[in-house]
Scaffold this active site. Structure first.
Site, PDB file in Angstrom:
ATOM      1  N   SER A  16       0.820  -1.214   0.000  1.00  0.00           N
ATOM      2  CA  SER A  16       0.000   0.000   0.000  1.00  0.00           C
ATOM      3  C   SER A  16       0.856   1.268   0.000  1.00  0.00           C
ATOM      4  O   SER A  16       1.817   1.393   0.769  1.00  0.00           O
ATOM      5  CB  SER A  16      -0.925   0.020   1.217  1.00  0.00           C
ATOM      6  OG  SER A  16      -1.645   1.239   1.261  1.00  0.00           O
ATOM      7  N   LYS A  68     -13.705  -4.253   1.275  1.00  0.00           N
ATOM      8  CA  LYS A  68     -14.558  -3.093   0.986  1.00  0.00           C
ATOM      9  C   LYS A  68     -16.050  -3.389   1.150  1.00  0.00           C
ATOM     10  O   LYS A  68     -16.825  -2.467   1.419  1.00  0.00           O
ATOM     11  CB  LYS A  68     -14.272  -2.565  -0.412  1.00  0.00           C
ATOM     12  CG  LYS A  68     -12.902  -1.901  -0.538  1.00  0.00           C
ATOM     13  CD  LYS A  68     -12.725  -1.203  -1.871  1.00  0.00           C
ATOM     14  CE  LYS A  68     -11.389  -0.473  -1.923  1.00  0.00           C
ATOM     15  NZ  LYS A  68     -11.243   0.360  -3.122  1.00  0.00           N
ATOM     16  N   GLN A 258      -8.678   9.844  -4.149  1.00  0.00           N
ATOM     17  CA  GLN A 258      -9.532   9.324  -3.077  1.00  0.00           C
ATOM     18  C   GLN A 258      -8.902   9.555  -1.712  1.00  0.00           C
ATOM     19  O   GLN A 258      -9.600   9.777  -0.720  1.00  0.00           O
ATOM     20  CB  GLN A 258      -9.853   7.842  -3.307  1.00  0.00           C
ATOM     21  CG  GLN A 258      -8.698   6.868  -3.274  1.00  0.00           C
ATOM     22  CD  GLN A 258      -8.275   6.461  -1.879  1.00  0.00           C
ATOM     23  OE1 GLN A 258      -9.077   6.545  -0.946  1.00  0.00           O
ATOM     24  NE2 GLN A 258      -7.039   6.032  -1.729  1.00  0.00           N
TER      25      GLN A 258
END
Length: 286
Positions: A16, A68, A258
């Site tokens: 990430s 998610k 985002q």
């Protein structure tokens, strides 16, 4: 001394780039805060949410694959956009302790397309590959912008269900992703006045995942090719598209966009982006 913090969770999580993004903004603003990565498995997701709910320093988390949708039952409510999409990429806690799920993916995805979307088009079509949480947000964002969508997945029935849930009145189509793997001699019509978009919203092509089997003969003239994968940043799909003369957009566009919306929710201030993210991109490219 306690310190406010937020984090990104997923499985895997080592790849990430979110800690680098948020950490850069935190340093630029001089905030007394941290942002970190936390490896959370599917089996540990409920316990993770429970442990953070009562932590006064926790400002929330970003959520990546594969949580998610799985995180939703553990939250108190969803914001309207996330409720429509059926997926969450950001969780924040209100002053009353309620955990709220939202999605900043759609806005982040559309950000680099603003110049195109500001134009009037006779027709807009998007070929979207993938049926996960990010794909759901992208489908919702594109439908709102007037796109006819061809959604491709390994399970066309699942793709059709997503289209029916998100935009039941739209004239969209679901296909098997294998449809795009082989050559086609389809003669595209005159694309004057049309805006075409190809989006890889799947993990295919990501390091450690299977390759994306896609033949460039399926890309109409003038199409913009957008791959949301960030590791590697310059994916085989983008390399092929660029070699064929297509405009391309890499995954940092959506990731940074985002993240900016989430950062404001976590820390109450907009991140510094006056250089168009040039310095941040250099850091992330290392």
């Amino acid at each position: 001394m306690s310190m406010a913090y937020a984090e990104v969770i997923g499985d895997p999580i080592a790849q990430s780039k979110s800690p680098a993004i948020h950490g850069y903004w935190i340093d630029r603003l001089g905030l007394d805060a941290q942002y970190r990565a936390c490896h959370v498995t599917a089996a540990g997701l409920e316990a993770y949410i429970a442990s953070r709910r009562d932590d006064p320093d926790w400002r929330g988390c970003n959520i990546t694959m594969p949580h998610k949708q799985a995180v939703i039952p553990f939250l108190d409510r969803l914001e309207i956009g996330a409720e429509l999409i059926g997926a969450v990429n950001t969780v924040t806690r209100r002053h009353n302790g309620a955990l709220i799920g939202t999605s900043t993916d759609g806005a982040g995805f559309l950000e680099p397309l603003k110049a195109h979307l500001a134009q009037k088009h006779l027709f807009r079509m998007a070929r979207v590959l993938g049926t996960g949480g990010a794909a759901r947000a992208i489908v919702a964002a594109l439908a709102e912008q007037g796109f006819t969508i061809v959604l491709a997945g390994r399970n066309p029935a699942k793709a059709q269900a997503i289209l029916d849930e998100i935009d039941p009145e739209g004239q969209h189509h679901a296909v098997d992703i294998a449809h795009f793997a082989t050559f086609t001699d389809f003669a595209f019509d005159d694309r004057q006045g049309c805006f075409d978009l190809l989006v890889n919203a799947s993990p295919l092509g990501m390091a450690g995942q299977a390759e994306l089997a896609f033949d460039m003969s399926h890309v109409p003239p003038g199409c913009v090719v957008y791959d949301i994968v960030t590791h590697p940043l310059d994916t085989p799909l983008l390399k092929s598209a660029r070699a064929a003369g297509f405009e391309t957009l890499d995954g940092l566009n959506m990731l940074i966009g985002q993240a900016a919306a989430a950062f404001k929710k976590f820390f109450g201030v907009a991140p510094p982006r006056e250089d168009g993210d040039a310095a941040l991109r250099k850091i992330l490219a290392q």
